[in-house]
Design a protein around this motif. Structure first.
Motif, PDB file in Angstrom:
ATOM      1  N   ASN A 424       0.829  -1.214   0.000  1.00 47.08           N
ATOM      2  CA  ASN A 424       0.000   0.000   0.000  1.00 47.08           C
ATOM      3  C   ASN A 424       0.859   1.259   0.000  1.00 47.08           C
ATOM      4  N   ARG A 425       2.156   1.060  -0.245  1.00 47.66           N
ATOM      5  CA  ARG A 425       3.076   2.211  -0.259  1.00 47.66           C
ATOM      6  C   ARG A 425       3.640   2.477  -1.656  1.00 47.66           C
ATOM      7  N   ILE A 426       3.015   1.904  -2.663  1.00 44.17           N
ATOM      8  CA  ILE A 426       3.444   2.108  -4.046  1.00 44.17           C
ATOM      9  C   ILE A 426       2.352   2.840  -4.822  1.00 44.17           C
ATOM     10  N   ASP A 427       2.755   3.884  -5.517  1.00 36.13           N
ATOM     11  CA  ASP A 427       1.865   4.609  -6.406  1.00 36.13           C
ATOM     12  C   ASP A 427       2.418   4.438  -7.820  1.00 36.13           C
ATOM     13  N   PHE A 428       1.815   3.516  -8.586  1.00 25.63           N
ATOM     14  CA  PHE A 428       2.281   3.271  -9.950  1.00 25.63           C
ATOM     15  C   PHE A 428       1.942   4.487 -10.819  1.00 25.63           C
ATOM     16  N   ARG A 429       2.953   5.263 -11.144  1.00 30.65           N
ATOM     17  CA  ARG A 429       2.736   6.506 -11.884  1.00 30.65           C
ATOM     18  C   ARG A 429       2.774   6.298 -13.409  1.00 30.65           C
ATOM     19  N   ALA A 430       3.832   5.624 -13.918  1.00 24.16           N
ATOM     20  CA  ALA A 430       3.980   5.510 -15.372  1.00 24.16           C
ATOM     21  C   ALA A 430       4.740   4.248 -15.733  1.00 24.16           C
ATOM     22  N   PHE A 459      11.589  10.177 -17.244  1.00 24.64           N
ATOM     23  CA  PHE A 459      12.679  10.905 -16.583  1.00 24.64           C
ATOM     24  C   PHE A 459      12.301  12.363 -16.304  1.00 24.64           C
ATOM     25  N   SER A 460      11.487  12.949 -17.177  1.00 19.76           N
ATOM     26  CA  SER A 460      11.149  14.369 -17.023  1.00 19.76           C
ATOM     27  C   SER A 460       9.925  14.600 -16.147  1.00 19.76           C
ATOM     28  N   ASP A 465       9.249   9.683  -8.273  1.00 16.90           N
ATOM     29  CA  ASP A 465      10.359   9.695  -7.322  1.00 16.90           C
ATOM     30  C   ASP A 465      11.429   8.678  -7.680  1.00 16.90           C
ATOM     31  N   ALA A 466      10.979   7.496  -8.125  1.00 11.16           N
ATOM     32  CA  ALA A 466      11.910   6.389  -8.351  1.00 11.16           C
ATOM     33  C   ALA A 466      11.604   5.724  -9.685  1.00 11.16           C
ATOM     34  N   VAL A 467      12.648   5.194 -10.304  1.00 13.58           N
ATOM     35  CA  VAL A 467      12.528   4.521 -11.588  1.00 13.58           C
ATOM     36  C   VAL A 467      13.053   3.097 -11.445  1.00 13.58           C
ATOM     37  N   MET A 468      12.301   2.142 -11.981  1.00 11.69           N
ATOM     38  CA  MET A 468      12.751   0.754 -12.011  1.00 11.69           C
ATOM     39  C   MET A 468      12.988   0.360 -13.466  1.00 11.69           C
ATOM     40  N   ILE A 469      14.157  -0.239 -13.738  1.00 14.36           N
ATOM     41  CA  ILE A 469      14.575  -0.550 -15.099  1.00 14.36           C
ATOM     42  C   ILE A 469      14.608  -2.065 -15.279  1.00 14.36           C
ATOM     43  N   PHE A 470      13.750  -2.576 -16.178  1.00 16.96           N
ATOM     44  CA  PHE A 470      13.643  -4.016 -16.425  1.00 16.96           C
ATOM     45  C   PHE A 470      13.860  -4.344 -17.905  1.00 16.96           C
ATOM     46  N   THR A 471      14.704  -3.591 -18.559  1.00 16.14           N
ATOM     47  CA  THR A 471      14.956  -3.786 -19.982  1.00 16.14           C
ATOM     48  C   THR A 471      16.057  -4.828 -20.189  1.00 16.14           C
ATOM     49  N   ARG A 472      16.387  -5.104 -21.467  1.00 19.38           N
ATOM     50  CA  ARG A 472      17.488  -6.019 -21.751  1.00 19.38           C
ATOM     51  C   ARG A 472      18.816  -5.396 -21.334  1.00 19.38           C
ATOM     52  N   HIS A 473      19.796  -6.252 -21.129  1.00 23.44           N
ATOM     53  CA  HIS A 473      21.007  -5.878 -20.411  1.00 23.44           C
ATOM     54  C   HIS A 473      21.786  -4.718 -21.013  1.00 23.44           C
ATOM     55  N   ALA A 486      18.536  12.756 -14.096  1.00 29.65           N
ATOM     56  CA  ALA A 486      17.208  13.336 -13.859  1.00 29.65           C
ATOM     57  C   ALA A 486      16.878  13.427 -12.370  1.00 29.65           C
ATOM     58  N   GLY A 487      17.786  12.972 -11.520  1.00 36.39           N
ATOM     59  CA  GLY A 487      17.587  13.068 -10.082  1.00 36.39           C
ATOM     60  C   GLY A 487      16.681  12.010  -9.494  1.00 36.39           C
ATOM     61  N   LYS A 488      16.542  10.869 -10.173  1.00 38.74           N
ATOM     62  CA  LYS A 488      15.669   9.800  -9.680  1.00 38.74           C
ATOM     63  C   LYS A 488      16.470   8.767  -8.877  1.00 38.74           C
ATOM     64  N   PHE A 489      15.784   8.158  -7.919  1.00 40.46           N
ATOM     65  CA  PHE A 489      16.309   6.959  -7.268  1.00 40.46           C
ATOM     66  C   PHE A 489      16.102   5.812  -8.250  1.00 40.46           C
ATOM     67  N   VAL A 490      17.156   5.014  -8.481  1.00 37.03           N
ATOM     68  CA  VAL A 490      17.120   4.026  -9.555  1.00 37.03           C
ATOM     69  C   VAL A 490      17.242   2.609  -9.002  1.00 37.03           C
ATOM     70  N   TYR A 491      16.330   1.744  -9.425  1.00 35.22           N
ATOM     71  CA  TYR A 491      16.489   0.298  -9.253  1.00 35.22           C
ATOM     72  C   TYR A 491      16.659  -0.285 -10.650  1.00 35.22           C
ATOM     73  N   VAL A 492      17.722  -1.071 -10.845  1.00 37.20           N
ATOM     74  CA  VAL A 492      17.949  -1.688 -12.143  1.00 37.20           C
ATOM     75  C   VAL A 492      18.175  -3.179 -11.946  1.00 37.20           C
ATOM     76  N   GLU A 493      17.522  -3.971 -12.797  1.00 40.08           N
ATOM     77  CA  GLU A 493      17.778  -5.406 -12.759  1.00 40.08           C
ATOM     78  C   GLU A 493      19.235  -5.663 -13.142  1.00 40.08           C
ATOM     79  N   LYS A 494      19.799  -6.738 -12.621  1.00 37.02           N
ATOM     80  CA  LYS A 494      21.178  -7.076 -12.969  1.00 37.02           C
ATOM     81  C   LYS A 494      21.283  -7.438 -14.452  1.00 37.02           C
ATOM     82  N   PRO A 495      22.463  -7.255 -15.064  1.00 37.80           N
ATOM     83  CA  PRO A 495      23.680  -6.666 -14.516  1.00 37.80           C
ATOM     84  C   PRO A 495      23.637  -5.139 -14.629  1.00 37.80           C
TER      85      PRO A 495
END
Length: 728
Positions: A424-430, A459-460, A465-473, A486-495
């Motif tokens: 209940n602490r996630i707001d899916f923005r885009a 990014f704009s 607040d935060a961006v999660m990246i689940f694209t190809r490596h 862009a000043g975002k907190f970033v989570y990126v899947e490995k690697p």
């Protein structure tokens, strides 16, 4: 843009506003003028989707086997959840179209904006206003060929490949069983090749359509004089070849083919038919039975279709792309006429009416054969975000993470996004993905604010607040760098990166933030509930550790994108990084060197040397770790096993399901509360806490850099046989 989609669970067809697909280096963006509905393939897909769950299972036993394998490996609950999510998937329809190029990928040099193209390929040449198509799945159009004709290109290439397999010669008599669209085009191709053609079908209406073309005879399957008419045309010898273009579970076409063929004849099956071959007939006549693979060589090969790696013409004369070109050439010369085959035409806005005609089999009107969808080519398709649920309050003081997601493959959509959705602490923005339909499907399911047309929109967006990246490596490093800027907190899947150059790019972007950049990499295993127990067990250690990490990775074919050195980086970079990170966590020390070796001497399709390797890693506290990574084992065996030796004690973690802590002859056994625990839930909780409270990232950035460098060092060591220094 508008696109036709079908919900696989409910079977409902709809025309949706969908984000435009992303341009990739190996292809082009095409604004469609026409697309062709395939009555066979699309009709089958629609009927399958409209069945209940049992009907779907009976129709697709291959998918049932996959579910059983997942259940055996990961448990019934995991299999159920994945199956449920897959059933909720929206499917794109269509695989043959024609239009004008509106943008060109960086790797393409022989196509320019404004060129007229015919396009093919499931998942690419869809019924949509704009499509992305790789280079080898599109061909240029001469001025004499219009878009209506060119929209038949995929069906035409399939027909041509079937004729090539039949290896026909001038003057031969060829029977074509099945007078649907592929059969009718096959008739004309054979006639153009100098063959005598006999068309056969069960449906009198299709027989009448076949008579519109210049072929030798057209016969109803139940005509009592069928064999007599064939004997008359062949002087009692029998036909030379049979091409089956029918679609039926019955084996009648195969049986009939054997009955009407001469001795030494050949059968080519293009359509999906029953294959209970009558042995006595086929053996007595020494008949050959061949199947034809869709449009031709290159089909289902990602290197050919996605990355544009062509087959040398001196070895493979006719690929799927060259078959498409040959069909366009037939159209140019007038050897093939498709206009009489066009029975219906609808604007894209009325596409559901076309599928109603398919469902009722033409009972309410003309028999459907060629159904075209027309697009308003004068209309400018302007990329814009697609609003889904922007009415929801997006208060920055709501103590929720306002999240933007880039990319959403199977892992993200089946594992991480559902976990986030339960909070209940996630707001899916885009959300934005390479295929806009995927973004729309996930966006609607989890009530995102909007689907973005580009990563730049995310990014704009000051409300993210935060961006999660689940694209190809290969895209990870550039996207992380842009998100940091862009000043975002970033989570990126490995690697984090696939090579040293890309890693340096990320480091430079991080350093430019002067301590204000925050990056979290998807090394989930350190967040497993078992990890603190292992670390706590050795918390007062006085010795260095010896760690072994056995990975029964399973084989991945060479044509998988993970093996591409640019896009995937290979499995050492893309997966072994997980296990290096676990060793860093357990030892609490930095890796200082790595030596790696692979198996040698094999040159076979079923084994890849670099995917069977050992890595020996030394750590700054004097501990050592060995990773045994094997892809040539049995998949039924558990995937991962960790053994830690230190202070006359041992910890053994079996596949993140059970832990044994052994000391002084006593064994303490700990099992996971909910089966396997690879740390995904705890990892997402840590991500949310970090994003909301602006806490420090749970893993220091230097640790991510060192883990990545170990994988690069392992590859270098495999090449030169040397010990590679990582950290001093």
């Amino acid at each position: 843009m508008k696109q036709i989609i079908q919900n696989f669970k409910s079977g409902v067809l709809s025309i949706e506003d969908v984000p435009q697909p992303t341009l990739r280096p190996q292809g082009v963006l095409v604004r469609n003028h026409y697309s062709l509905i395939s009555l066979g393939t699309e009709g089958s897909t629609i009927k399958t989707a409209q069945r209940n769950i049992l009907g779907k299972a009976l129709e697709r036993p291959d998918l049932v086997r996959k579910v059983i394998n997942i259940a055996n490996r990961d448990g019934l609950m995991t299999a159920f959840q994945i199956t449920k999510r897959n059933l909720e998937t929206s499917l794109p329809l269509g695989y043959s179209c024609a239009g004008t190029v509106i943008d060109v990928g960086s790797d393409i040099s022989d196509i320019k904006i404004g060129d007229r193209l015919a396009c093919g390929g499931g998942g690419y040449a869809n019924h949509a206003e704009v499509v992305y198509v790789p280079r080898n799945l599109c061909v240029k159009l001469p001025d004499k060929v219009d878009f209506r004709q060119a929209a038949f290109v995929t069906i035409g290439a399939i027909a041509i490949q079937g004729v090539r397999h039949a290896n026909v010669s001038l003057g031969e008599v060829i029977a074509v069983i099945g007078q649907g669209l592929i059969g009718l085009l096959t008739n004309q191709i054979l006639h153009a090749a100098g063959c005598r053609v006999i068309g056969i079908d069960l449906d009198p209406r299709k027989i009448e359509i076949a008579r519109l073309f210049d072929i030798d005879d057209v016969i109803l399957r139940n005509d009592p004089n069928l064999f007599g008419r064939i004997n008359l045309l062949t002087n009692g010898i029998g036909v030379d070849k049979v091409i089956i273009t029918a679609a039926t579970r019955s084996s009648d076409p195969v049986i009939l083919a054997g009955d009407i063929l001469r001795k030494g004849g050949r059968v080519v099956s293009v359509g999906k038919v029953g294959m209970n071959i009558p042995r006595e007939t086929y053996v007595y006549k020494e008949l050959q039975f061949l199947t034809s693979m869709s449009y031709g060589p290159g089909r289902y090969d990602p290197n050919y279709e996605e990355y544009g790696i062509d087959y040398p013409i001196s070895y493979v004369r006719w690929t799927e792309n060259r078959n498409m070109e040959a069909f366009v050439d037939f159209l140019k010369k007038g050897s093939i006429r498709v206009e009489p085959l066009i029975t219906h035409e609808f604007p894209i806005e009325q596409a559901t009416q076309a599928y109603e005609i398919i469902n009722d089999g033409g009972q309410k009107g003309n028999t459907p054969v060629g159904i075209l969808l027309k697009y308003n080519s004068e209309k400018m398709v302007v990329p814009s975000r697609i609003a889904i649920n922007e009415k929801i309050s997006r208060d920055p003081l709501s103590h929720k993470v306002r999240l933007g997601i880039i990319g959403a493959g199977n892992f993200a959509s089946n594992v991480l996004i559902p976990i986030l959705a339960r909070s209940n602490r996630i707001d899916f923005r885009a959300i934005t993905t390479a295929q806009g339909l995927n973004a729309l499907s996930i966006g609607k399911k989890y009530q995102f604010g909007y689907c973005a047309e580009s990563v730049e929109q995310i990014f704009s967006d000051s409300k993210i607040d935060a961006v999660m990246i689940f694209t190809r490596h290969d895209t990870h490093s550039s996207l992380v760098s842009s998100a940091l800027e862009a000043g975002k907190f970033v989570y990126v899947e490995k690697p984090l990166a696939v090579n040293s150059q890309y890693l340096d790019q990320v480091v430079a972007a991080y350093d430019s933030k002067q301590g204000n950049g925050r990056v979290m990499v998807g090394f989930n295993r350190r967040f497993s509930s078992f990890m603190p127990k292992i670390k706590g067990f050795f918390s007062n250690r006085s010795q260095q550790m010896v760690i072994t990490y056995l990975v029964n990775a399973g084989f991945q074919p060479r044509n998988k994108w993970i093996h591409d050195p640019i896009e995937g980086g290979g499995r050492i970079v893309g997966e072994v990084c997980h296990f290096v990170d676990v060793m860093q966590y357990i030892t609490g020390a930095n890796p200082v060197s790595v030596w790696s070796h692979t198996i040698a001497g094999n040159n076979r399709e079923d084994i890849i040397n670099v995917d069977n390797a050992t890595l020996s890693i030394s750590f700054s506290d004097g501990s050592i770790g060995t990773i045994i990574y094997a892809s040539n084992g049995d998949k039924s065996f558990p995937k991962e096993r960790i053994e830690v030796f230190c202070d006359s004690s041992i910890a053994v973690l079996d596949d993140f399901r059970s832990l044994k802590l052994i000391r002084d002859g006593r064994v303490k056994k700990i099992s996971g509360k909910f089966g396997q625990d690879k740390g995904f839930e705890n990892e997402m909780e840590a991500f949310i806490n970090t994003a909301i409270d602006n806490n420090p990232v749970p893993v220091c950035f230097e640790s991510y850099i060192l883990t990545t460098k170990v994988t690069f060092g392992a590859l270098e060591s495999q090449k030169n046989g040397n010990l590679i220094k990582i950290y001093t």
